[in-house]
Motif scaffolding. Structure first.
Motif, PDB file in Angstrom:
ATOM      1  N   ASP B 168       0.847  -1.196   0.000  1.00  0.00           N
ATOM      2  CA  ASP B 168       0.000   0.000   0.000  1.00  0.00           C
ATOM      3  C   ASP B 168       0.887   1.252   0.000  1.00  0.00           C
ATOM      4  OD1 ASP B 168      -2.552   1.493   0.520  1.00  0.00           O
ATOM      5  OD2 ASP B 168      -1.420   2.046   2.313  1.00  0.00           O
ATOM      6  N   PRO B 169       0.609   2.198  -0.908  1.00  0.00           N
ATOM      7  CA  PRO B 169       1.468   3.391  -1.003  1.00  0.00           C
ATOM      8  C   PRO B 169       1.588   4.153   0.319  1.00  0.00           C
ATOM      9  CG  PRO B 169       0.047   3.249  -2.909  1.00  0.00           C
ATOM     10  CD  PRO B 169      -0.387   2.152  -1.989  1.00  0.00           C
ATOM     11  N   ALA B 170       0.479   4.384   1.003  1.00  0.00           N
ATOM     12  CA  ALA B 170       0.531   5.156   2.244  1.00  0.00           C
ATOM     13  C   ALA B 170       1.342   4.425   3.318  1.00  0.00           C
ATOM     14  CB  ALA B 170      -0.884   5.429   2.745  1.00  0.00           C
ATOM     15  N   SER B 171       1.086   3.135   3.463  1.00  0.00           N
ATOM     16  CA  SER B 171       1.820   2.353   4.460  1.00  0.00           C
ATOM     17  C   SER B 171       3.301   2.285   4.110  1.00  0.00           C
ATOM     18  CB  SER B 171       1.252   0.935   4.550  1.00  0.00           C
ATOM     19  OG  SER B 171       0.040   0.929   5.260  1.00  0.00           O
ATOM     20  N   THR B 172       3.576   2.098   2.824  1.00  0.00           N
ATOM     21  CA  THR B 172       4.963   1.992   2.396  1.00  0.00           C
ATOM     22  C   THR B 172       5.705   3.306   2.633  1.00  0.00           C
ATOM     23  OG1 THR B 172       4.233   0.440   0.684  1.00  0.00           O
ATOM     24  CG2 THR B 172       6.457   1.313   0.503  1.00  0.00           C
ATOM     25  N   ALA B 173       5.020   4.405   2.407  1.00  0.00           N
ATOM     26  CA  ALA B 173       5.636   5.708   2.659  1.00  0.00           C
ATOM     27  C   ALA B 173       6.032   5.833   4.126  1.00  0.00           C
ATOM     28  CB  ALA B 173       4.671   6.830   2.267  1.00  0.00           C
ATOM     29  N   ARG B 174       5.104   5.512   5.012  1.00  0.00           N
ATOM     30  CA  ARG B 174       5.398   5.550   6.441  1.00  0.00           C
ATOM     31  C   ARG B 174       6.539   4.617   6.809  1.00  0.00           C
ATOM     32  NH1 ARG B 174       2.879   8.666   9.558  1.00  0.00           N
ATOM     33  NH2 ARG B 174       0.692   9.201   9.228  1.00  0.00           N
ATOM     34  N   SER B 175       6.496   3.417   6.243  1.00  0.00           N
ATOM     35  CA  SER B 175       7.512   2.418   6.560  1.00  0.00           C
ATOM     36  C   SER B 175       8.898   2.894   6.150  1.00  0.00           C
ATOM     37  CB  SER B 175       7.189   1.099   5.850  1.00  0.00           C
ATOM     38  OG  SER B 175       5.905   0.653   6.215  1.00  0.00           O
ATOM     39  N   LEU B 176       8.944   3.506   4.999  1.00  0.00           N
ATOM     40  CA  LEU B 176      10.210   3.989   4.465  1.00  0.00           C
ATOM     41  C   LEU B 176      10.827   5.016   5.406  1.00  0.00           C
ATOM     42  CD1 LEU B 176      11.747   3.341   1.958  1.00  0.00           C
ATOM     43  CD2 LEU B 176      10.492   5.114   0.733  1.00  0.00           C
ATOM     44  N   ILE B 177      10.029   5.966   5.834  1.00  0.00           N
ATOM     45  CA  ILE B 177      10.525   7.007   6.733  1.00  0.00           C
ATOM     46  C   ILE B 177      10.883   6.419   8.089  1.00  0.00           C
ATOM     47  CG2 ILE B 177       9.876   9.123   7.928  1.00  0.00           C
ATOM     48  CD1 ILE B 177       8.003   9.641   5.456  1.00  0.00           C
ATOM     49  N   ALA B 178      10.022   5.538   8.581  1.00  0.00           N
ATOM     50  CA  ALA B 178      10.298   4.895   9.866  1.00  0.00           C
ATOM     51  C   ALA B 178      11.613   4.129   9.806  1.00  0.00           C
ATOM     52  CB  ALA B 178       9.155   3.955  10.240  1.00  0.00           C
ATOM     53  N   PHE B 179      11.800   3.404   8.735  1.00  0.00           N
ATOM     54  CA  PHE B 179      13.028   2.628   8.572  1.00  0.00           C
ATOM     55  C   PHE B 179      14.271   3.514   8.601  1.00  0.00           C
ATOM     56  CE2 PHE B 179      16.097   1.538   5.194  1.00  0.00           C
ATOM     57  CZ  PHE B 179      16.745   0.487   5.836  1.00  0.00           C
ATOM     58  N   MET B 180      14.219   4.613   7.871  1.00  0.00           N
ATOM     59  CA  MET B 180      15.382   5.503   7.831  1.00  0.00           C
ATOM     60  C   MET B 180      15.649   6.149   9.189  1.00  0.00           C
ATOM     61  SD  MET B 180      15.541   7.277   4.108  1.00  0.00           S
ATOM     62  CE  MET B 180      17.182   7.825   4.527  1.00  0.00           C
ATOM     63  N   ASP B 181      14.594   6.518   9.878  1.00  0.00           N
ATOM     64  CA  ASP B 181      14.767   7.106  11.205  1.00  0.00           C
ATOM     65  C   ASP B 181      15.385   6.103  12.177  1.00  0.00           C
ATOM     66  OD1 ASP B 181      13.724   9.422  10.289  1.00  0.00           O
ATOM     67  OD2 ASP B 181      11.799   9.280  11.311  1.00  0.00           O
ATOM     68  N   GLY B 182      14.827   4.910  12.194  1.00  0.00           N
ATOM     69  CA  GLY B 182      15.326   3.894  13.112  1.00  0.00           C
ATOM     70  C   GLY B 182      16.757   3.495  12.800  1.00  0.00           C
ATOM     71  N   LEU B 183      17.070   3.507  11.514  1.00  0.00           N
ATOM     72  CA  LEU B 183      18.422   3.144  11.104  1.00  0.00           C
ATOM     73  C   LEU B 183      19.442   4.144  11.648  1.00  0.00           C
ATOM     74  CD1 LEU B 183      19.650   0.885   9.438  1.00  0.00           C
ATOM     75  CD2 LEU B 183      19.590   2.377   7.438  1.00  0.00           C
ATOM     76  N   GLN B 184      19.061   5.394  11.677  1.00  0.00           N
ATOM     77  CA  GLN B 184      19.974   6.416  12.199  1.00  0.00           C
ATOM     78  C   GLN B 184      20.296   6.164  13.668  1.00  0.00           C
ATOM     79  OE1 GLN B 184      18.123  10.185  11.276  1.00  0.00           O
ATOM     80  NE2 GLN B 184      19.036  10.239   9.242  1.00  0.00           N
ATOM     81  N   VAL B 185      19.310   5.732  14.429  1.00  0.00           N
ATOM     82  CA  VAL B 185      19.555   5.428  15.839  1.00  0.00           C
ATOM     83  C   VAL B 185      20.566   4.297  15.968  1.00  0.00           C
ATOM     84  CG1 VAL B 185      18.510   4.674  17.993  1.00  0.00           C
ATOM     85  CG2 VAL B 185      17.261   6.224  16.487  1.00  0.00           C
TER      86      VAL B 185
END
Lengths: 225, 225
Positions: B168-185
């Motif tokens: 789903d585009p909306a879910s994937t968008a959120r997931s993408l941002i969440a992934f990048m944020d968590g990766l930084q931690v």
DNA sequence: GTCTATATACTGATAGAC
DNA sequence: GTCTATCAGTATATAGAC
């Protein structure tokens, strides 16, 4: 609000002091930990004050320091309680599904029902990135073990052909944890628009599933969204 | 260390004040912002002190408050600079690849080369989850626009058959941002074991790619890892 | 525009009465 | 075990000289 202490285990060693008079002390400590959880969740560790914790626990700040001799002792107790809760949820979810991945959905649901725990984890894990932070090592170890846990599990799934062949187990393990962490941040900013449990399930379906598009672990929980 | 100010744009409105005498003031402000970036990145906003910033910028604390009348004014200037840098990187990456997704890899590389920016973003985005935090609205808006940006793009990709049909585009968008944020931690906890750019590229390949397993945007950058 | 000096408030922690 | 009182340190911000 101060309901977090109701299922606290006895963190004070009850074995060495069987006397009944100290039962009140254990309850006091639990209440203090519950109050500290709220304060540190709302204000972070650096800005959260012992006076706030003391007020919320219903005793003076000096009285608080009798039970926890320093602020570091207190935050460590809070983290120990938080981790124990998470482990309890994951273990309970693993009892029927037996799949660590499905347990992540249960963990997301649990977190969603306990905003203070999410706030604590998000703010503290970010604060503690500084190498000299009191709980830096705690989180460093936590990430190490978490990544290794999922990497091992995903490796076994890959051997069984249950992982996308183009997905590296180690990278996927990291991605999974990163995704869940980042999702918690977004949820704190917009709790009405973000459903962590739903997003986690979708993520697992897309990222993990090999051929089948169904639920990841075959766990008996198909109806929720 | 204080090298973050070298490519600072003129945030003070130079158009209204063409006089040469104030050029020194603009430079002073840039130096202060650079110093504040380092201090807030290392200690967070709550614990980072104006005295530290002033010392690092080479002036007194009262002198600093002449340029930025309060701590809130200062952090807002720092965030404005940070955002401008990120936009600059993404825009530059979009010039040849034209794919917002490929730009994320460039952004990850940029972040990896500027640890202070990552530290600032991680600690501040976590701190500001509290609704009454001075920059809470800043981050709330930021997430809103970021999710919408990626959702729209992924929606177009879905229409072109370039997105996994079960994503789903909306879910994937959120997931993408969440992934990048968590990766930084995770990167902040273990910089030697985590390569953000590599992980982002892998993530995009697995999550986004429809049938082709190659690089997502067809950008001419296949050799890096 | 930058300084010294200071006002005001809050921090974590200690001492000692009860 | 809990309290009041207080410590020394630090915070943001202000006032006024230069």
């Amino acid at each position: 609000m101060p309901s977090g202490a109701r299922n606290l285990p006895a963190m004070t060693s009850t074995a060495t002091r069987p006397r009944g008079e100290y039962a009140k002390t254990a309850a006091r400590r639990d209440a203090i930990v519950a109050a500290a959880l709220e304060v540190f969740a709302a204000s972070g560790y650096a800005k959260g004050s012992l006076r706030d914790v003391a007020d919320r626990a219903g005793l003076s700040q000096a009285g608080l320091l009798h039970h926890f001799p320093s602020k570091v002792h207190l935050i460590e107790a809070v983290l120990a309680w938080h981790d124990e809760q998470s482990v309890r949820v994951v273990r309970a979810a693993g009892r029927d599904g037996a799949d660590p991945l499905a347990a992540l959905v249960a963990l997301a649901e649990h977190n969603q029902a306990n905003p203070a725990m999410v706030e604590l984890y998000v703010s503290l894990s970010a604060e503690a990135t500084s190498p000299d932070h009191p709980v830096h090592e705690h989180f460093r170890r936590r990430y190490d073990t978490a990544v290794e846990l999922f990497r091992a599990h995903l490796g076994r799934q890959a051997d069984s052909g249950l992982l996308r062949p183009d997905a590296d187990p180690a990278s996927t393990a990291r991605s999974l944890i990163a995704f869940m962490d980042g999702l918690q941040v977004q949820w704190l900013y917009d709790r009405s628009s973000v459903d962590m449990a739903v997003e986690v399930r979708r993520f697992l379906d897309v990222l993990i599933a090999a051929r089948a598009v169904g639920p990841v672990g075959g766990s008996p929980e198909p109806a929720d969204d």
